[in-house]
Write an enzyme that holds these catalytic residues in place. Structure first.
Site, short mmCIF file in Angstrom:
data_model
loop_
_atom_site.label_atom_id
_atom_site.label_comp_id
_atom_site.label_asym_id
_atom_site.label_seq_id
_atom_site.Cartn_x
_atom_site.Cartn_y
_atom_site.Cartn_z
N LYS A 193 0.88 -1.18 0.00
CA LYS A 193 0.00 0.00 0.00
C LYS A 193 0.91 1.22 0.00
O LYS A 193 1.48 1.60 1.03
CB LYS A 193 -0.88 -0.02 1.26
CG LYS A 193 -2.23 0.66 1.12
CD LYS A 193 -2.16 2.14 0.83
CE LYS A 193 -1.79 2.98 2.02
NZ LYS A 193 -1.56 4.41 1.66
N GLU A 268 9.62 1.27 10.98
CA GLU A 268 10.66 2.29 10.82
C GLU A 268 9.96 3.63 10.88
O GLU A 268 9.22 3.99 9.95
CB GLU A 268 11.39 2.10 9.49
CG GLU A 268 12.34 0.92 9.55
CD GLU A 268 13.12 0.70 8.28
OE1 GLU A 268 13.03 1.53 7.37
OE2 GLU A 268 13.79 -0.33 8.21
N CYS A 302 14.12 10.43 7.06
CA CYS A 302 14.02 9.95 8.45
C CYS A 302 15.35 10.09 9.18
O CYS A 302 15.39 10.34 10.38
CB CYS A 302 13.54 8.52 8.49
SG CYS A 302 14.59 7.41 7.54
N GLU A 401 9.67 16.22 15.30
CA GLU A 401 10.14 15.98 13.93
C GLU A 401 9.43 16.97 12.99
O GLU A 401 8.21 16.94 12.86
CB GLU A 401 9.82 14.55 13.50
CG GLU A 401 10.40 14.22 12.12
CD GLU A 401 10.03 12.81 11.65
OE1 GLU A 401 8.86 12.43 11.75
OE2 GLU A 401 10.93 12.11 11.15
#
Ligand code: NAD
Length: 507
Positions: A193, A268, A302, A401
């Site tokens: 997906k 992750e 990331c 973040e």
């Protein structure tokens, strides 16, 4: 965008994009196109000007069920395919990715806003991922021999079954290969997906795999919204494990959604990675790495080093150099080969990043470079590479973040304080340190709370090494044999030499 090279690239990109333009991009299930049962769609736009580019089928639970059943049925055959044959097929996929690397890079750069210079490398990395796991396919089932006095124990590894792979939009093609290649090498079948903000390159990957001869149903792709298609995938009883890359809060949701079917998960997730610069470091190299690791890939990365911790004695001088570099970075059209920072993925993400500039000012940080939108007549999602100085570890801009080209610089006195600031966040994905002190390098390797630590280096990946995060940055590791631990079951077989005393009852 100017110059003959740029015009040529635009024309090339358009040749590959034309097939998607104005149409409806569907799913790919059991070796065939599938438009979706409901007929529902969502719009896809390029971040270059936010104009609608195409429609995408909005998969739902019925479409996911169709794909999961195809993956379940194909699993029986795929798990029986020999390791050497899987190796051959996966190398064929790697060859095809290499042959279409320019197309993948151009399409993905247009769809995500990531500069072409980085997407070209990412497409090649996708091929390398397939090649690496292709070579490991024949040994995936290998186990260990564990002899005891009266018994011989040995372990076997077997593929867990059909798996779900859910990926984000920041480097979508490369990241999906990082999951799909080891899953296929292990003998699992896959339902992928892709992220709704970057749907195009997923179609290229499933098409490449089909054309390379992967049997029908082994790799299926269902487009759709995370909360609908993604959720259904994580809840499906035939999907035995979910490999997910994305935000930490989505990881929590997936864990809840998968609980009823006891889903194995590999996460992750996000990061707020520190880069520490000590006064004994090679400062020229450190400056290159610091600027590269926050402003490359639009800061939508990331492992970006989004917190710069600098020793007090060199803080002002070093941050002044970073500010100067940030001010010189070329912001522009992602397909322009000179561009270093392109437009952010989506207006909603742009708003989030711009919001942090307000937060920084309210918190009392100084905007030493950037701090706003980059002007663009076409209305794309461009922001200026930004440096925030005078920050402390308690500020939101130092803890959350942002996922854009925004660096928050914090001074530290000594190693102890640097480690304390570095570890004082929810995340623990990566950490970087620049120092000439060997002992300190080892102490940082031991003391920093991060799954990956680079000393005197930017993010350099070696595929056999473990990749993943601690704390809110993830669960599990990818890379090398670590990937097979996730996609495979380890089974122990214990066989007696027939000489031991068997306990008896009721004799
Ligand atoms: P996101 O979590 O919003 O979405 C990621 C994927 O999850 C998308 O495909 C989305 O459709 C799907 N999704 C959303 N809600 C879902 C649900 N309830 N159930 C199932 N699927 C769902 O993340 P994003 O904004 O696309 O990506 C950015 C994030 O990804 C950042 O936090 C970044 O740090 C992280 N990331 C981590 C790594 C890593 O290796 N640790 C790598 C790249 C990106």
């Amino acid at each position: 965008m100017t110059g003959a090279a740029a015009t040529d690239l635009l024309a090339k990109a358009w040749r590959h994009l034309e097939r998607f333009h104005g149409g409806t991009l569907g799913h790919f299930i059991n070796g065939a196109d599938f438009g979706g049962l409901s007929g529902a769609t969502f719009e896809n736009a390029t971040p270059i000007d936010n104009a609608r580019f195409n429609l995408v089928a909005a998969g739902d639970a019925q479409d996911i069920d169709r794909a999961a059943c195809a993956a379940r049925d194909a699993f029986r055959g795929w798990r029986a395919v020999s390791g050497p044959r899987r190796r051959e097929l996966l190398h064929g996929i790697a060859d095809a990715i290499e042959a279409r690397a320019e197309e993948i890079a151009l399409v993905e750069s247009f769809d995500t806003g990531q500069p072409l210079r980085f997407m070209s490398k990412a497409a090649i990395r996708g091929a390398e991922n397939f090649r690496y796991f292709a070579d490991k396919a024949p040994e995936a089932a290998n186990g260990a021999s564990l002899p005891a006095a009266d018994h011989l124990n040995y372990t076997l590894r077997q593929p867990i079954g059909p798996v779900g792979v859910i990926t984000p939009w920041n480097t979508p093609f490369m990241l999906s290969t990082w999951k799909i290649a080891p899953a296929l090498a292990a003998g699992c079948t896959v339902v992928h997906k892709p992220a709704e903000w970057s749907p195009l390159s997923a179609r290229l990957l499933v098409e490449i795999c089909h054309e390379a001869g992967l049997p029908d149903g082994v790799f299926n792709s269902v487009q759709g919204i995370g909360e609908i298609a993604g959720k259904a995938l994580t809840e499906h009883p035939d999907i035995k494990a979910v490999a997910f890359v994305g935000e930490s809060r989505t990881g929590s949701l997936i864990m809840q959604q998968g609980a009823m079917t006891l889903k194995r998960v590999h996460f992750e997730l996000g990061g707020k990675n520190p880069v520490m610069v000590f006064d004994d470091a090679d400062l020229d190299r450190a400056l290159d790495a610091v600027t590269f690791m926050i402003y490359s890939l639009n800061g939508e990365r990331c492992t970006s080093s989004s917190r710069l911790l600098v020793q007090g004695s060199i803080y002002d001088a070093f941050t002044a150099l970073v500010a100067e570099r940030a001010g010189r970075i070329k912001v522009g059209h992602p397909l322009d080969p000179n561009t270093e920072v392109g437009p952010l993925i989506h207006p909603r993400h742009l708003d989030k990043v711009l919001g942090y500039f307000d937060i920084a000012r309210e918190e009392g940080a100084t905007v030493a470079a950037g701090g706003g939108r980059a002007s663009d007549p076409a209305g794309g999602n461009y922001v200026l590479p930004t440096l925030l100085t005078g920050a402390n570890g308690g500020m939101r801009v130092a803890r959350e973040e942002i996922f854009g080209p925004v660096l928050t610089a914090i001074p530290f006195r000594d190693e102890g304080e640097a480690v304390a600031i570095a570890n004082d966040v929810a995340y623990g994905l990566a950490a970087y340190a620049w120092t000439a002190d060997l002992g300190r390098a080892h102490r940082l390797g031991r003391d920093l709370e991060a799954g990956m630590i680079w000393v005197n280096s930017e993010n350099n990946r070696h595929l056999p090494t473990p990749f993943g995060g601690m704390k809110a940055s993830g669960i599990g590791r990818d890379g090398g044999d670590y990937s097979f631990d996730f996609y495979m079951e380890t089974k122990n077989v214990c066989i007696a030499y027939d000489t031991h005393q068997v306990p008896s009852l009721g004799k």
